[in-house]
Design a protein around this motif. Structure first.
Motif, PDB file in Angstrom:
ATOM      1  N   ALA A 158      25.698  13.446 -10.360  1.00 49.32           N
ATOM      2  CA  ALA A 158      24.558  12.657 -10.872  1.00 49.32           C
ATOM      3  C   ALA A 158      24.262  11.382  -9.933  1.00 49.32           C
ATOM      4  CB  ALA A 158      25.201  11.988 -12.240  1.00 49.32           C
ATOM      5  N   ASN A 159      24.200  11.943  -8.692  1.00 47.53           N
ATOM      6  CA  ASN A 159      23.764  10.760  -7.871  1.00 47.53           C
ATOM      7  C   ASN A 159      25.163   9.681  -7.263  1.00 47.53           C
ATOM      8  OD1 ASN A 159      21.032  10.680  -9.444  1.00 47.53           O
ATOM      9  ND2 ASN A 159      21.150  11.533  -7.383  1.00 47.53           N
ATOM     10  N   ASN A 160      26.073   9.909  -7.727  1.00 43.24           N
ATOM     11  CA  ASN A 160      27.678   9.252  -7.786  1.00 43.24           C
ATOM     12  C   ASN A 160      28.154   9.435  -6.574  1.00 43.24           C
ATOM     13  OD1 ASN A 160      27.664  11.659  -9.395  1.00 43.24           O
ATOM     14  ND2 ASN A 160      30.083  11.173  -8.953  1.00 43.24           N
ATOM     15  N   ARG A 161      28.954   8.740  -6.206  1.00 43.56           N
ATOM     16  CA  ARG A 161      29.911   8.955  -5.105  1.00 43.56           C
ATOM     17  C   ARG A 161      30.637  10.316  -5.111  1.00 43.56           C
ATOM     18  NH1 ARG A 161      31.862   4.515  -4.306  1.00 43.56           N
ATOM     19  NH2 ARG A 161      30.663   3.702  -2.545  1.00 43.56           N
ATOM     20  N   THR A 162      30.558  11.147  -4.563  1.00 40.39           N
ATOM     21  CA  THR A 162      31.283  12.416  -4.846  1.00 40.39           C
ATOM     22  C   THR A 162      32.658  12.817  -4.090  1.00 40.39           C
ATOM     23  OG1 THR A 162      29.956  13.551  -2.953  1.00 40.39           O
ATOM     24  CG2 THR A 162      29.294  13.567  -5.279  1.00 40.39           C
ATOM     25  N   ALA A 163      32.917  11.955  -3.343  1.00 38.05           N
ATOM     26  CA  ALA A 163      34.375  11.975  -2.406  1.00 38.05           C
ATOM     27  C   ALA A 163      34.713  10.573  -2.355  1.00 38.05           C
ATOM     28  CB  ALA A 163      34.186  12.831  -1.184  1.00 38.05           C
ATOM     29  N   ASP A 164      36.115  10.452  -2.269  1.00 41.67           N
ATOM     30  CA  ASP A 164      36.795   9.211  -1.758  1.00 41.67           C
ATOM     31  C   ASP A 164      37.119   9.151  -0.313  1.00 41.67           C
ATOM     32  OD1 ASP A 164      37.035   8.468  -4.422  1.00 41.67           O
ATOM     33  OD2 ASP A 164      39.119   9.626  -4.907  1.00 41.67           O
ATOM     34  N   GLY A 165      36.963  10.382   0.249  1.00 44.75           N
ATOM     35  CA  GLY A 165      37.275  10.328   1.763  1.00 44.75           C
ATOM     36  C   GLY A 165      35.955  11.169   2.283  1.00 44.75           C
ATOM     37  N   GLY A 166      36.377  11.420   3.492  1.00 45.00           N
ATOM     38  CA  GLY A 166      35.399  12.195   4.410  1.00 45.00           C
ATOM     39  C   GLY A 166      34.208  11.301   5.209  1.00 45.00           C
ATOM     40  N   PRO A 167      33.168  11.873   5.772  1.00 50.39           N
ATOM     41  CA  PRO A 167      32.287  10.910   6.307  1.00 50.39           C
ATOM     42  C   PRO A 167      31.706   9.921   5.458  1.00 50.39           C
ATOM     43  CG  PRO A 167      31.415  13.086   5.744  1.00 50.39           C
ATOM     44  CD  PRO A 167      32.823  13.195   5.398  1.00 50.39           C
ATOM     45  N   ALA A 204       0.901  -1.246  -0.074  1.00 51.79           N
ATOM     46  CA  ALA A 204       0.089   0.079   0.073  1.00 51.79           C
ATOM     47  C   ALA A 204       0.739   1.278   0.128  1.00 51.79           C
ATOM     48  CB  ALA A 204      -0.897  -0.124   1.171  1.00 51.79           C
ATOM     49  N   LEU A 205       2.207   1.166   0.384  1.00 54.89           N
ATOM     50  CA  LEU A 205       3.019   2.474   0.423  1.00 54.89           C
ATOM     51  C   LEU A 205       3.755   2.605  -0.895  1.00 54.89           C
ATOM     52  CD1 LEU A 205       4.885   1.703   3.914  1.00 54.89           C
ATOM     53  CD2 LEU A 205       3.074   3.341   3.081  1.00 54.89           C
ATOM     54  N   ALA A 206       3.350   1.847  -1.996  1.00 52.02           N
ATOM     55  CA  ALA A 206       3.981   2.088  -3.064  1.00 52.02           C
ATOM     56  C   ALA A 206       3.743   3.276  -3.798  1.00 52.02           C
ATOM     57  CB  ALA A 206       3.684   0.958  -4.197  1.00 52.02           C
ATOM     58  N   ALA A 207       2.560   3.833  -3.619  1.00 48.93           N
ATOM     59  CA  ALA A 207       2.052   5.154  -4.075  1.00 48.93           C
ATOM     60  C   ALA A 207       3.011   6.343  -3.373  1.00 48.93           C
ATOM     61  CB  ALA A 207       0.674   5.439  -4.281  1.00 48.93           C
ATOM     62  N   ALA A 208       3.367   6.058  -2.326  1.00 48.92           N
ATOM     63  CA  ALA A 208       3.800   7.131  -1.616  1.00 48.92           C
ATOM     64  C   ALA A 208       5.503   6.845  -1.831  1.00 48.92           C
ATOM     65  CB  ALA A 208       3.677   6.832  -0.162  1.00 48.92           C
ATOM     66  N   MET A 209       5.940   6.251  -2.371  1.00 49.60           N
ATOM     67  CA  MET A 209       7.682   6.145  -2.516  1.00 49.60           C
ATOM     68  C   MET A 209       7.955   6.861  -3.452  1.00 49.60           C
ATOM     69  SD  MET A 209       8.423   2.054  -1.348  1.00 49.60           S
ATOM     70  CE  MET A 209       7.847   1.507   0.399  1.00 49.60           C
ATOM     71  N   ASP A 210       8.389   7.897  -3.321  1.00 48.81           N
ATOM     72  CA  ASP A 210       8.988   8.849  -4.360  1.00 48.81           C
ATOM     73  C   ASP A 210      10.541   8.727  -4.503  1.00 48.81           C
ATOM     74  OD1 ASP A 210       9.151  10.892  -6.105  1.00 48.81           O
ATOM     75  OD2 ASP A 210       8.394  12.415  -5.029  1.00 48.81           O
ATOM     76  N   SER A 211      10.781   7.670  -5.020  1.00 43.61           N
ATOM     77  CA  SER A 211      12.498   7.510  -4.916  1.00 43.61           C
ATOM     78  C   SER A 211      13.088   8.496  -6.029  1.00 43.61           C
ATOM     79  CB  SER A 211      12.750   6.162  -5.129  1.00 43.61           C
ATOM     80  OG  SER A 211      12.380   5.605  -6.406  1.00 43.61           O
ATOM     81  N   ASP A 212      14.428   8.521  -5.803  1.00 40.99           N
ATOM     82  CA  ASP A 212      15.433   9.457  -6.506  1.00 40.99           C
ATOM     83  C   ASP A 212      16.744   8.887  -6.714  1.00 40.99           C
ATOM     84  OD1 ASP A 212      16.365  11.489  -8.551  1.00 40.99           O
ATOM     85  OD2 ASP A 212      17.169  12.334  -6.538  1.00 40.99           O
ATOM     86  N   GLY A 213      17.131   8.679  -7.943  1.00 39.62           N
ATOM     87  CA  GLY A 213      18.407   8.039  -7.939  1.00 39.62           C
ATOM     88  C   GLY A 213      19.205   8.188  -9.456  1.00 39.62           C
ATOM     89  N   ALA A 214      18.485   9.164 -10.223  1.00 37.28           N
ATOM     90  CA  ALA A 214      19.021   9.536 -11.436  1.00 37.28           C
ATOM     91  C   ALA A 214      19.011  10.944 -11.849  1.00 37.28           C
ATOM     92  CB  ALA A 214      18.205   8.489 -12.488  1.00 37.28           C
ATOM     93  N   SER A 215      19.166  11.747 -10.981  1.00 36.10           N
ATOM     94  CA  SER A 215      19.101  13.141 -11.278  1.00 36.10           C
ATOM     95  C   SER A 215      20.646  13.582 -11.598  1.00 36.10           C
ATOM     96  CB  SER A 215      18.841  13.913 -10.025  1.00 36.10           C
ATOM     97  OG  SER A 215      17.533  13.757  -9.735  1.00 36.10           O
ATOM     98  N   ASN A 216      20.868  14.701 -12.503  1.00 33.78           N
ATOM     99  CA  ASN A 216      22.013  15.195 -12.942  1.00 33.78           C
ATOM    100  C   ASN A 216      21.943  16.856 -12.783  1.00 33.78           C
ATOM    101  OD1 ASN A 216      22.439  12.799 -14.636  1.00 33.78           O
ATOM    102  ND2 ASN A 216      20.663  13.519 -15.912  1.00 33.78           N
ATOM    103  N   SER A 217      23.202  17.504 -12.478  1.00 24.38           N
ATOM    104  CA  SER A 217      23.334  18.972 -12.174  1.00 24.38           C
ATOM    105  C   SER A 217      24.685  18.916 -12.740  1.00 24.38           C
ATOM    106  CB  SER A 217      23.047  19.151 -10.993  1.00 24.38           C
ATOM    107  OG  SER A 217      23.847  18.800 -10.094  1.00 24.38           O
TER     108      SER A 217
END
Length: 764
Positions: A464-473, A213-226
């Motif tokens: 683009a939702n990719n890993r943006t840093a090799d280190g850090g938190p 029933a939660l399917a309609a509420a699931m607004d996922s994102d994993g393919a944006s670009n900037s």
């Protein structure tokens, strides 16, 4: 601005004191003397364009959607009641600073004035509602914003991986993530106990209908670009900032275009209906901003054990739980009671404590005060990238990759949001409901420690939702693959003298960097094909330019072979099938999408040795050849005997479901039309698919934009449908053809430009 007497959300009867100019696309350009008046006007305009969408989001956030659609909304309502989203939102609103509260109060005044003056002119959706919308309240701005982001994190992924670990083992789980940094590896000591995961699976099986029933509420994102291009590479000598967010495509569209001008700022952008300002995309007179989802690990799931206690239930360790019963009104069914309570880890959201085990969760959006909206005003008045980055210090959710550019020539990147580092075991699956995994005593990573860069020597920044840093938190296990990021870098690297048209070309790029990896596998192993068409299809793929254009037949062949390869991998790994997702948790489409992402990574990395039956050359030859044969048979049956007519646009079609029409048969005419489109899940022009739904585009660009800091009036934008959510109103679908053609419409900003495109003007 200071808080006004309208803090209760009461309906205003006086004029708002603003001028609204609607351009040829219906986009509102609002002008007022004061910030209070301009935010009130933004609320009025949002209601005018999107009041039903605002009502839908508000009802879901408050757990009251079933009052409209009956049982179709009851389980979703129960989840949000158990989560306590309404109470959390009220508390978070109370913690906002006075300036932010004044923004929300002014916005509320505008919404309620619109409601007062349009009681007899509500959109068609309300013909299916039992009652008109109630007055807006300022804290509802927080509630609808939270609703739009709660499922963009790791809740679903952890439930999915927990089931895989319980039934298929740690190797299968590791395979779903691919090549990750060493400190995120799943060490033996980090593995949850088998009995724990068995309990989690038992809860999820029992809660399958709730999760479905939660399917309609699931607004996922994993393919944006900037991306941001420095002035050294542009025609004007000033930066260009562009991008396109991707989510599930729905009608009305998630983003709302608007322009706000007052004595204190002049800003244009895309906001969320129900929320003041432009939190994700926009610019003022000096600085522009845009984001992609940072893919942060923001949620933990805990397996809680319970024991009976005098007619109630306490935790197995003896800790008492304060339970409450909330009445849930279900249209046509009456009232039911929802059992709600929280453990020291968080609210219990799935399962029944009477069964001895249930799942609780913790989320960064409810761990401490959510001050996200406190960033809104400082963003609107920022004068440089440095000020813009400082402005987002209060940001909590979601974690974003923020790009900014200013007219002085700077471009900058910053991860913004609440990042909380926990035990490595928490990164993977549900964990025990013990003090060891509770968030008590944890603190967000300091703002200064979140990655940040400015003015790189190469002259551009890309996310683009990719890993943006090799280190850090630690941020996440679940970054997107590198294909879109790398392709944008390829396109930007040679650019000089760039203009907005060049940014549109990047938006529309459909070259797949994944295709060569998959095609190499096919060429190597598809040697035992038996279908009479198969060898012709292999020739088509060998000659293909690896562009997912709508008129390409080879693109269709590639997509179906790839889909069948993915299905072959996930079936052999034991991460697909009725016992692993199709029962309802996560919703079958989401489970299929996650499995497809995992299998695609494995194909690209040639990491097939962990897949039973594909761990040797003979097995691969048999499997890959079978996939090609199956593709030939399937497409012949679906599209006819002439492969030249198997064009991608025939099968890759964009559906934009209207949620009310999906819930009520009587509202089916509210669905917008379906169109074919280019791109796939790996291209810059993204049209994501899932094996569960074949080649249908289930995710896509919900907006495109290009900000020209050399001449704001040269900027452009577009959304998939139109600015209005009123079906048949004239501006509900008038941007659709431009969106399909990957073109931008003008973004008028200066007074002269706004005047030149104004079609209608009125005072409110």
């Amino acid at each position: 601005m200071t808080p006004s007497s309208g803090s209760s959300g009461s309906v205003a009867t006086s004029e708002l004191g603003a001028t609204v100019r609607r351009d040829r696309w219906g986009i509102a350009h609002v002008e007022a003397l004061s910030a209070e008046a301009v935010f009130a006007a933004q609320g009025w305009v949002a209601a005018d364009d999107r009041i039903w969408q605002m009502e839908w989001d508000r009802r879901r956030a408050l757990g009251r959607w079933a009052e409209v659609v009956g049982m179709a909304g009851a389980r979703e309502d129960a989840f949000f009641r158990r989560l306590g989203l309404a109470a959390i939102s009220r508390a978070d609103y109370a913690a906002l600073n006075g300036h932010t509260q004044a923004m929300c109060e002014a916005y509320t005044q505008g919404v309620n004035r619109w409601l007062l003056t349009h009681q007899d002119a509500l959109p068609a959706e309300f013909e299916h509602h039992p009652a008109p919308p109630e007055p807006w309240e300022p804290w509802h701005c927080v509630a609808v914003y939270k609703l739009r982001h709660i499922f963009m994190g790791t809740l679903t992924r952890k439930l999915w991986r927990g089931r895989i670990l319980a039934q298929a083992g740690p190797e299968a789980v590791m395979a779903t993530v691919g090549d990750i940094e060493a400190d995120a590896a799943m060490a033996p000591g980090d593995l949850p106990r088998p009995d724990l995961l068995a309990d989690a699976v038992r809860v999820l099986d029992a809660s399958a209908s709730d999760m479905a029933a939660l399917a309609a509420a699931m607004d996922s994102d994993g393919a944006s670009n900037s991306w941001a291009l420095s002035g050294e590479r542009t025609a004007s000598g000033k930066p260009l900032l562009a991008g396109d967010p991707h989510r599930g495509i729905e009608f009305p569209n998630v983003y709302h275009q608007c322009h706000l001008r007052c004595d204190e700022f002049d800003a244009i952008g895309m906001g969320f209906p129900g929320v003041p300002g432009f939190p994700h995309f926009g610019h003022n007179a000096e600085v522009a901003w845009g984001i992609t989802h940072g893919m942060c690990d923001d949620t933990d799931v805990f397996v809680e054990r319970f024991a009976a206690d005098a007619g109630s239930w306490r935790l197995a360790d003896g800790t008492t739980v304060d339970w409450r019963h909330e009445p849930l009104e279900i249209r046509g069914e009456g009232t039911v009671e929802v059992l709600c309570g929280a453990t020291p880890r968080g609210p219990v959201v799935l399962g029944d404590p009477a069964d001895g085990v249930a799942l609780s969760m913790q989320w960064t959006g409810m761990f401490g005060a959510d001050t996200t909206l406190d960033a809104q005003w400082p963003m609107l008045v920022a004068g440089s990238t440095a000020e813009l980055i400082e402005a987002v210090r209060p940001w909590v959710l979601p974690v974003n990759n923020l790009l900014a550019a200013d007219r002085a020539g700077s471009i900058a990147f910053k991860i913004r949001g609440r990042v909380i580092e926990r035990s490595p075991a928490s990164r993977w699956t549900p964990v025990p409901g013990t003090d060891e995994f509770a968030w008590d005593g944890l603190h967000p990573v300091p703002f200064e420690d979140l990655p940040q860069w400015a003015d790189p020597e190469r002259g551009f920044l890309v996310t683009a939702n990719n890993r943006t840093a090799d280190g850090g938190p630690y941020i996440s296990l679940d970054f997107a693959g590198p294909s879109r990021h790398d392709r944008i870098c390829e396109l930007l690297t040679p650019m000089t003298g760039a203009a907005v048209a060049d940014m549109s070309a990047v938006h529309g790029d459909v070259t797949s960097l994944v295709a060569p990896q998959v095609l190499g596998l096919i060429a190597e192993y598809a040697v035992e094909c038996g279908h009479e068409l198969s060898h012709g299809l292999l020739d088509m793929l060998a000659d293909w330019d690896q562009r997912m254009t709508a008129d390409s037949a080879a693109a269709t062949v590639y997509a179906v072979v790839k889909r069948r390869l993915i299905e072959s991998i996930v079936e052999r790994l034991g991460i697909a099938g009725a016992e692993l997702g199709a029962a309802g948790w996560p919703p079958a489409g989401e489970a299929s999408r996650m499995a497809a992402g995992a299998a695609t990574r494995m194909l690209c990395e040639r990491n097939l040795d962990v897949v039973p039956g594909l761990d040797n050359p003979i097995g691969r030859r048999m499997a890959v050849s079978a996939c090609v044969d199956e593709t030939a048979a399937e497409l012949s049956q679906r599209l006819g005997d002439d492969p030249s007519e198997w064009t991608w646009g025939r099968v890759h079609r964009m559906a934009s479901p209207h949620p009310l029409a999906s819930a009520l048969a009587a509202a089916r005419d509210l669905h917008p039309p379906i169109d074919g489109c280019a791109g796939d899940g790996d291209t810059v022009r993204q049209g994501g698919t899932a094996p569960e739904t074949g080649e249908r585009a289930i995710h896509g660009s919900v907006a495109r934009y290009a900000f020209d800091l050399g001449d704001w009036d040269s900027s452009g934008w577009v959304v998939p449908h139109g600015v209005s959510g009123v079906r048949g109103g004239g501006h509900d679908l008038d941007q659709r053809q431009a969106w399909l053609a990957c073109e931008l419409i003008p973004m008028a900003y200066s007074s002269e430009a706004v005047t030149s495109v104004t079609i209608h003007e009125h005072e409110i």
